[in-house]
Design a protein around this motif. Structure first.
Motif, PDB file in Angstrom:
ATOM      1  N   HIS A 149      51.343  52.230  32.361  1.00 47.01           N
ATOM      2  CA  HIS A 149      51.915  52.436  31.025  1.00 47.01           C
ATOM      3  C   HIS A 149      52.807  53.676  30.992  1.00 47.01           C
ATOM      4  O   HIS A 149      53.901  53.633  30.435  1.00 47.01           O
ATOM      5  CB  HIS A 149      50.803  52.570  29.977  1.00 47.01           C
ATOM      6  N   ALA A 150      52.329  54.767  31.551  1.00 41.53           N
ATOM      7  CA  ALA A 150      53.097  56.017  31.511  1.00 41.53           C
ATOM      8  C   ALA A 150      54.471  55.813  32.152  1.00 41.53           C
ATOM      9  O   ALA A 150      55.499  56.239  31.610  1.00 41.53           O
ATOM     10  CB  ALA A 150      52.331  57.136  32.222  1.00 41.53           C
ATOM     11  N   LEU A 151      54.495  55.141  33.288  1.00 35.74           N
ATOM     12  CA  LEU A 151      55.776  54.906  33.965  1.00 35.74           C
ATOM     13  C   LEU A 151      56.715  54.082  33.083  1.00 35.74           C
ATOM     14  O   LEU A 151      57.893  54.418  32.937  1.00 35.74           O
ATOM     15  CB  LEU A 151      55.542  54.184  35.297  1.00 35.74           C
ATOM     16  N   ARG A 152      56.201  52.993  32.497  1.00 32.83           N
ATOM     17  CA  ARG A 152      57.062  52.146  31.654  1.00 32.83           C
ATOM     18  C   ARG A 152      57.578  52.895  30.430  1.00 32.83           C
ATOM     19  O   ARG A 152      58.632  52.561  29.891  1.00 32.83           O
ATOM     20  CB  ARG A 152      56.307  50.884  31.236  1.00 32.83           C
ATOM     21  N   CYS A 153      56.818  53.884  29.962  1.00 32.07           N
ATOM     22  CA  CYS A 153      57.279  54.681  28.812  1.00 32.07           C
ATOM     23  C   CYS A 153      58.521  55.496  29.164  1.00 32.07           C
ATOM     24  O   CYS A 153      59.403  55.653  28.336  1.00 32.07           O
ATOM     25  CB  CYS A 153      56.193  55.652  28.347  1.00 32.07           C
ATOM     26  N   VAL A 154      58.580  56.020  30.374  1.00 28.63           N
ATOM     27  CA  VAL A 154      59.622  57.029  30.653  1.00 28.63           C
ATOM     28  C   VAL A 154      60.604  56.648  31.759  1.00 28.63           C
ATOM     29  O   VAL A 154      61.525  57.416  32.038  1.00 28.63           O
ATOM     30  CB  VAL A 154      58.997  58.416  30.954  1.00 28.63           C
ATOM     31  N   VAL A 155      60.420  55.491  32.401  1.00 28.59           N
ATOM     32  CA  VAL A 155      61.443  55.050  33.359  1.00 28.59           C
ATOM     33  C   VAL A 155      61.792  53.596  33.089  1.00 28.59           C
ATOM     34  O   VAL A 155      61.049  52.869  32.436  1.00 28.59           O
ATOM     35  CB  VAL A 155      61.033  55.215  34.850  1.00 28.59           C
ATOM     36  N   LYS A 156      62.949  53.188  33.606  1.00 30.36           N
ATOM     37  CA  LYS A 156      63.365  51.791  33.457  1.00 30.36           C
ATOM     38  C   LYS A 156      64.086  51.369  34.736  1.00 30.36           C
ATOM     39  O   LYS A 156      64.307  52.187  35.646  1.00 30.36           O
ATOM     40  CB  LYS A 156      64.218  51.617  32.209  1.00 30.36           C
ATOM     41  N   ASP A 157      64.455  50.117  34.755  1.00 27.01           N
ATOM     42  CA  ASP A 157      65.163  49.518  35.882  1.00 27.01           C
ATOM     43  C   ASP A 157      66.302  50.442  36.347  1.00 27.01           C
ATOM     44  O   ASP A 157      67.135  50.852  35.540  1.00 27.01           O
ATOM     45  CB  ASP A 157      65.752  48.175  35.396  1.00 27.01           C
ATOM     46  N   GLY A 158      66.305  50.772  37.631  1.00 28.22           N
ATOM     47  CA  GLY A 158      67.396  51.576  38.177  1.00 28.22           C
ATOM     48  C   GLY A 158      67.118  53.068  38.229  1.00 28.22           C
ATOM     49  O   GLY A 158      67.823  53.814  38.907  1.00 28.22           O
ATOM     50  N   ASP A 159      66.085  53.537  37.518  1.00 30.12           N
ATOM     51  CA  ASP A 159      65.731  54.960  37.575  1.00 30.12           C
ATOM     52  C   ASP A 159      65.035  55.289  38.890  1.00 30.12           C
ATOM     53  O   ASP A 159      64.776  54.409  39.706  1.00 30.12           O
ATOM     54  CB  ASP A 159      64.786  55.322  36.415  1.00 30.12           C
ATOM     55  N   GLU A 160      64.700  56.556  39.046  1.00 33.13           N
ATOM     56  CA  GLU A 160      64.037  57.001  40.270  1.00 33.13           C
ATOM     57  C   GLU A 160      62.798  57.827  39.916  1.00 33.13           C
ATOM     58  O   GLU A 160      62.813  58.609  38.973  1.00 33.13           O
ATOM     59  CB  GLU A 160      65.040  57.848  41.067  1.00 33.13           C
ATOM     60  N   VAL A 161      61.744  57.598  40.676  1.00 33.13           N
ATOM     61  CA  VAL A 161      60.487  58.341  40.512  1.00 33.13           C
ATOM     62  C   VAL A 161      60.184  58.984  41.864  1.00 33.13           C
ATOM     63  O   VAL A 161      60.336  58.337  42.904  1.00 33.13           O
ATOM     64  CB  VAL A 161      59.332  57.394  40.116  1.00 33.13           C
ATOM     65  N   ILE A 162      59.765  60.237  41.856  1.00 29.56           N
ATOM     66  CA  ILE A 162      59.418  60.929  43.099  1.00 29.56           C
ATOM     67  C   ILE A 162      57.903  61.074  43.210  1.00 29.56           C
ATOM     68  O   ILE A 162      57.236  61.408  42.228  1.00 29.56           O
ATOM     69  CB  ILE A 162      60.069  62.333  43.136  1.00 29.56           C
ATOM     70  N   LYS A 177      62.936  53.018  41.408  1.00 31.42           N
ATOM     71  CA  LYS A 177      62.819  53.217  42.852  1.00 31.42           C
ATOM     72  C   LYS A 177      61.853  54.376  43.105  1.00 31.42           C
ATOM     73  O   LYS A 177      61.927  55.402  42.427  1.00 31.42           O
ATOM     74  CB  LYS A 177      64.218  53.569  43.389  1.00 31.42           C
ATOM     75  N   LEU A 178      60.960  54.209  44.075  1.00 31.20           N
ATOM     76  CA  LEU A 178      60.024  55.291  44.421  1.00 31.20           C
ATOM     77  C   LEU A 178      60.571  56.069  45.622  1.00 31.20           C
ATOM     78  O   LEU A 178      60.802  55.497  46.687  1.00 31.20           O
ATOM     79  CB  LEU A 178      58.646  54.715  44.765  1.00 31.20           C
ATOM     80  N   THR A 179      60.784  57.360  45.427  1.00 28.57           N
ATOM     81  CA  THR A 179      61.255  58.229  46.508  1.00 28.57           C
ATOM     82  C   THR A 179      60.091  59.090  46.988  1.00 28.57           C
ATOM     83  O   THR A 179      59.362  59.653  46.165  1.00 28.57           O
ATOM     84  CB  THR A 179      62.393  59.137  45.996  1.00 28.57           C
ATOM     85  N   ILE A 180      59.936  59.144  48.311  1.00 29.62           N
ATOM     86  CA  ILE A 180      58.792  59.868  48.872  1.00 29.62           C
ATOM     87  C   ILE A 180      59.228  61.213  49.444  1.00 29.62           C
ATOM     88  O   ILE A 180      60.121  61.264  50.291  1.00 29.62           O
ATOM     89  CB  ILE A 180      58.161  59.074  50.038  1.00 29.62           C
ATOM     90  N   VAL A 181      58.608  62.283  48.980  1.00 23.35           N
ATOM     91  CA  VAL A 181      58.809  63.597  49.602  1.00 23.35           C
ATOM     92  C   VAL A 181      57.780  63.718  50.726  1.00 23.35           C
ATOM     93  O   VAL A 181      56.585  63.523  50.492  1.00 23.35           O
ATOM     94  CB  VAL A 181      58.635  64.718  48.557  1.00 23.35           C
ATOM     95  N   PRO A 182      58.243  64.006  51.947  1.00 20.70           N
ATOM     96  CA  PRO A 182      57.305  64.068  53.075  1.00 20.70           C
ATOM     97  C   PRO A 182      56.232  65.136  52.865  1.00 20.70           C
ATOM     98  O   PRO A 182      56.438  66.107  52.138  1.00 20.70           O
ATOM     99  CB  PRO A 182      58.188  64.438  54.263  1.00 20.70           C
ATOM    100  N   ASN A 205      69.188  61.129  38.695  1.00 19.05           N
ATOM    101  CA  ASN A 205      68.604  59.819  38.458  1.00 19.05           C
ATOM    102  C   ASN A 205      67.066  59.866  38.352  1.00 19.05           C
ATOM    103  O   ASN A 205      66.431  58.903  37.924  1.00 19.05           O
ATOM    104  CB  ASN A 205      69.012  58.879  39.604  1.00 19.05           C
ATOM    105  N   VAL A 206      66.481  60.990  38.750  1.00 22.62           N
ATOM    106  CA  VAL A 206      65.020  61.116  38.747  1.00 22.62           C
ATOM    107  C   VAL A 206      64.535  61.364  37.317  1.00 22.62           C
ATOM    108  O   VAL A 206      64.925  62.344  36.689  1.00 22.62           O
ATOM    109  CB  VAL A 206      64.562  62.280  39.668  1.00 22.62           C
ATOM    110  N   GLN A 207      63.688  60.476  36.829  1.00 22.59           N
ATOM    111  CA  GLN A 207      63.181  60.596  35.463  1.00 22.59           C
ATOM    112  C   GLN A 207      61.724  61.019  35.443  1.00 22.59           C
ATOM    113  O   GLN A 207      61.220  61.447  34.407  1.00 22.59           O
ATOM    114  CB  GLN A 207      63.309  59.243  34.729  1.00 22.59           C
ATOM    115  N   ALA A 208      61.032  60.856  36.551  1.00 16.50           N
ATOM    116  CA  ALA A 208      59.607  61.192  36.554  1.00 16.50           C
ATOM    117  C   ALA A 208      59.140  61.588  37.952  1.00 16.50           C
ATOM    118  O   ALA A 208      59.684  61.139  38.960  1.00 16.50           O
ATOM    119  CB  ALA A 208      58.783  60.002  36.054  1.00 16.50           C
ATOM    120  N   ILE A 209      58.138  62.475  37.958  1.00 15.05           N
ATOM    121  CA  ILE A 209      57.461  62.903  39.181  1.00 15.05           C
ATOM    122  C   ILE A 209      56.009  62.468  39.027  1.00 15.05           C
ATOM    123  O   ILE A 209      55.396  62.721  37.987  1.00 15.05           O
ATOM    124  CB  ILE A 209      57.493  64.449  39.314  1.00 15.05           C
ATOM    125  N   LEU A 210      55.493  61.835  40.045  1.00 14.52           N
ATOM    126  CA  LEU A 210      54.111  61.324  39.986  1.00 14.52           C
ATOM    127  C   LEU A 210      53.286  62.090  41.020  1.00 14.52           C
ATOM    128  O   LEU A 210      53.579  62.028  42.221  1.00 14.52           O
ATOM    129  CB  LEU A 210      54.145  59.821  40.293  1.00 14.52           C
TER     130      LEU A 210
END
Lengths: 395, 395
Positions: free
Chosen positions: B112-125, B144-149, B169-174
């Motif tokens: 739910h949290a992700l759908r609240c603050v990101v949408k198609d084409g955004d980026e999450v780290i 898109k999920l971007t992975i920090v090593p 493009n990054v809208q959220a950090i998980l």
């Protein structure tokens, strides 16, 4: 940035909820006994004691670590097998556990079933009047929901309109029988005709068309009503069931999706549902309630009050002069409003008579209103004079 | 036609599950007492008796029609208020019920949290090592999920790599702290540095960046570990909590999403979550468990065994020669494997020693293996010689 689509939706309240909220507010002012609230489909009879006993027994006599441990993502094998056995025994089917997926009630079942068989850009057909939540269920998959207009004389399927709507882009048909809000049960004749048409269209279009059946009211069918088990008429059928109404457990969110074993991809579709859960964060229903439901699968609450309330309402409303198609099941009735604007009609009933009924517009069937008679029979009896007053305001 | 994306996924089993299945099969052959299964994160201590008592009391002494009725879509007001009060008391926050959304555990909260603050084409780290289900959670939103090593020397945040990854493009950090699989708790220094960086980037990019914190292990923190309440350091934070681990209730699917009241859209985001549920068919958690959890919000199971098991394992594995970063919490440990191919390493342990551990590759951190020590201490003690044998096979 917050998601604008969901943001915009927060402003738009449900019309049914508006009436419900009005009723509660008014009840606080003048006393609940003076408000005749027929707005909401909450069961009014208790769950069988056997369910409560099963829950208490599990809580008191199981190892809590095991009892509250993770369920497999498709549901417990024992629960899935018990559901299959019960369906086979009652409806002459041959489901196995592998064709059953335990869900958070019918909402979860439909959301999974749709994602299994449709994708972005596909088309799903449903029939007015229909449960308003079908819109988000279908839109959530990216597919388009096409509405076939109601046959307001019978509330069976309007086949002339269905034939017009069917096209190669249609991947699924979503039906609800017994129906909310009309209370109508699709007859054997209707289901046979639907199956025949879909088989022909599969052939013509060269692809499968799935029949998704939303059946939370399956057990609430009145004396003498022809009530076929829909999946036995069509191979590519996915039955979406909830125990919310038959066992009066709407808050416990328990149901299942049963894919017809005659469907060639049945077992695969269930495995796919397990994958889909991962994307929506929607794991299977709680462990405890799965284990308890297993013990009462062939039981229902005492549903006779709904039949009794229907009999009184149908007899009295037709006597007064309302046009009503007699319900075959559920705890809903869907008479014609006495003015084309059902919204105005229902607000008049609410504000002048404290009689809370909801407009058919929410179900994409204007000119009608829904009565939810999952209430004490006394409330039904006391409301009859109000329905008569309402009638006389217009005639 | 069935949805090919989900169809293709059914063929791909989880590696962790492969080890778990192997362990069960082997246990059936040679006896469970001869298999040292450290593969799965299922709590091993019972829920407090107070929870069971609250469930039984509700079942035996409430009107079943009310008890099992629908919960409001955001959760019961009383439960939401109790969660807010508990967080405020424990962490000096000022949540109200309006900032709390009851969910089916952390999976439901994150989805739910992700759908609240990101949408198609955004980026999450997110940061390696991470819970593999983050991939479908994020992909389900179209982002898109971007992975920090990983910083494999500390398993705190690798800030040099995070700065490289941050873009408009990054809208959220998980984030997940205490972390599965490393067991590491992000320090106050780490969280302060992260908050500072995100505030600067919000300014630079001209839009909000949300910090979504996955905190099912928040209550499992070992003696002496610095364990800040993350939301108190950053306004645009959404805390995703589950009672699965702290109360040993993974199968009951109960948790919440708490939006920081300092976030200007906090109340709106909660209302949006209610709308999002309609699209996924994922209503709020069952009524009964919401009401029961309300009574035990400030309790936990007896979690001391996890600390004890950690102490033994950390001491013995480092004595043997393994490279391990000492966990600050959870019931996981994430040592380096003795050969770069952790998959080969874990299969060797399973097949030659009946020691079931899982490769770090599943968590996007190769060259490591995860030990889940939510097991009886006796099993930990008996496994030490096996870890020693395994070490000697490679050194």
């Amino acid at each position: 940035m917050i998601n604008e689509m969901f943001k915009d939706m927060t402003g738009k309240g449900s019309v049914i909820r508006e009436f419900f909220t009005y009723a509660n507010k008014k009840a606080a002012e003048i006393g609940a006994e003076n408000i005749f609230n027929f707005s909401i489909g909450n069961p009014s009879v208790p769950v069988p004691q056997e369910f409560t006993d099963a829950m208490v027994d599990l809580l008191q006599n199981s190892d809590p670590v095991k009892l509250h441990g993770y369920s497999p993502s498709l549901g417990f094998d024992s629960t899935r097998k018990a559901v299959a056995d019960s369906l086979n025994k009652r409806f002459g089917m041959n489901y196995t556990a592998d064709e059953i997926f335990m869900t958070s009630a019918a909402a979860g079942a439909i959301a999974h079933a749709l994602r299994c068989v449709v994708k972005d850009g596909d088309e799903v057909i449903t029939f007015a009047p229909y449960f308003p939540e079908y819109v988000p269920y279908v839109e959530g998959t990216g597919a388009k929901l096409t509405i076939v207009p109601a046959d307001i004389d019978t509330f069976q399927i309007n086949f002339a309109e269905l034939e017009k709507a069917l096209n190669p882009n249609v991947q699924a048909i979503l039906i609800n029988s017994p129906n909310n809000p009309s209370g109508i049960v699709y007859s054997t004749e209707t289901i046979e005709k639907l199956a025949k048409l879909l088989y022909a269209k599969q052939e013509e279009f060269g692809h499968d068309i799935y029949l998704i059946t939303d059946e939370p009211y399956r057990e609430i069918v009145f004396d003498g009503t022809d009530s076929p088990f829909i999946s036995s008429f069509y191979d590519n059928s996915i039955c979406c069931y909830s125990f919310s109404k038959s066992l009066s457990l709407p808050g416990e969110r328990i149901g299942y999706m049963a894919v017809n074993p005659a469907c060639k991809d049945a077992k695969l579709i269930v495995l796919m549902a397990g994958q889909i859960s991962r994307f929506t964060g929607h794991n299977c229903p709680p462990s405890l309630v799965q284990l308890a439901i297993e013990k009462v699968l062939d039981m229902t609450s005492d549903l006779s009050i709904y039949n009794k309330n229907k009999d009184i309402l149908y007899k009295e409303l037709t006597r007064i002069g309302y046009h009503v198609v007699e319900p075959g099941g559920t705890f809903y009735m869907f008479p014609r409003s006495l003015t084309p604007d059902a919204n105005e009609f229902c607000w008049k009933a609410a504000k002048e008579l404290n009689l809370i009924i909801v407009p058919g517009d929410s179900f994409n069937c204007p000119g009608h209103f829904r009565i939810s008679y999952c209430v004490p029979t006394e409330q039904v009896e006391k409301a009859i004079p109000l329905f008569e007053k309402l009638y006389n305001m217009y005639k």
